[in-house]
Design a protein around this motif. Structure first.
Motif, mmCIF file in Angstrom:
data_model
loop_
_atom_site.group_PDB
_atom_site.id
_atom_site.type_symbol
_atom_site.label_atom_id
_atom_site.label_comp_id
_atom_site.label_asym_id
_atom_site.label_seq_id
_atom_site.Cartn_x
_atom_site.Cartn_y
_atom_site.Cartn_z
ATOM 1 N N GLU A 21 0.862 -1.221 -0.040
ATOM 2 C CA GLU A 21 0.142 -0.006 -0.096
ATOM 3 C C GLU A 21 0.878 1.178 -0.053
ATOM 4 O O GLU A 21 0.578 2.169 -0.599
ATOM 5 N N THR A 22 1.821 1.256 0.913
ATOM 6 C CA THR A 22 2.559 2.529 0.899
ATOM 7 C C THR A 22 4.038 2.400 0.456
ATOM 8 O O THR A 22 4.759 1.635 0.122
ATOM 9 N N ARG A 63 -1.743 1.179 -7.726
ATOM 10 C CA ARG A 63 -0.946 0.764 -6.414
ATOM 11 C C ARG A 63 0.405 0.468 -6.853
ATOM 12 O O ARG A 63 1.308 0.821 -5.939
ATOM 13 N N ASP A 67 -1.610 5.059 -0.677
ATOM 14 C CA ASP A 67 -2.385 4.212 -1.596
ATOM 15 C C ASP A 67 -2.570 5.153 -2.820
ATOM 16 O O ASP A 67 -2.201 6.105 -2.905
#
Lengths: 113, 112
Positions: free
Chosen positions: A30-31, A71, A51
């Motif tokens: 996500e990061t 993503r 995200d």
């Protein structure tokens, strides 16, 4: 295979030109992060992305902007590059947040003349 | 000001000796302390990490000692090897809104 890929690896630009650094990861993290590394200054956080379209300034965001439309991809843009933006730029990704391992790309060496 | 401080800037040890790298931090909300190492012309990579629930973390020849009260930690490299020659970064993080904050690094040279 867990991998963070940066393109281009080396770049020379003239002052005032635009610069696009791209980063991809295959871990569905996500990061994602952009850091720059300069001799004697360690790693400094430019931007963090939690995200898609969820980005936040880091410690040194001035002169930079970012884009995250998928993503797995995170771009760093320098509009009108300056000589003091000569540096090595590292992209990284982590699962959820920085309390987990950051996986770094190979780095993009930018020279602005 | 520097949120994460490291000392010394550089350290030279002989093969077989113990190298001790020091780190201190300012923000008491940090709850994750990884050490990354970086070889010349390569990217940083995670070496070992600790969370404040422990005061010691060991992985082979690498050990972190953590003192929450003093906001200090140290990395001990026992039986140092020439292949351990690298720059070691202490970092702090864990807050979702933050990235990792890195120290300026300690450059370790191990001579045979």
């Amino acid at each position: 295979d867990m991998k963070v890929t940066q393109m281009p690896r080396y770049l020379i630009k003239r002052m005032g030109e635009n610069v696009l650094l791209e980063c991809g990861q295959d871990m569905s993290h996500e990061t994602m992060y952009w850091y720059r590394q300069d001799p004697g200054l360690g790693l400094q956080l430019i931007y963090i992305s939690y995200d898609v379209d969820s980005n936040s300034e880091g410690d040194i965001p001035k002169g930079y902007r970012v884009s995250r439309k998928k993503r797995e991809h995170f771009s760093l843009i320098l509009d009108s590059a300056k000589t003091n933006q000569t540096s090595v730029y590292f992209c990284a990704s982590s699962l959820y947040d920085s309390g987990n391992t950051l996986y770094f790309g190979e780095g993009s060496r930018l020279i602005v003349v | 000001q520097q949120q994460v401080r490291q000392s010394p800037q550089s350290l030279t040890v002989w093969e077989g000796e113990t190298a001790i790298l020091n780190c201190s931090y300012e923000d008491s909300t940090f709850d994750y302390f990884p050490w990354y190492w970086q070889f010349p012309r390569e990217s940083p990579a995670l070496l070992i990490a600790i969370r404040p629930v422990s005061n010691k973390k060991e992985d082979g020849r690498f050990t972190i000692f953590f003192n929450k009260r003093e906001k200090k930690l140290s990395l001990h490299i026992t039986d140092s090897q020439p292949g351990d020659s690298a720059t070691y970064f202490c970092a702090a993080g864990g807050n979702y809104a933050q990235g990792l904050t890195f120290g300026l690094g300690t450059r370790v040279s191990v001579f045979p």
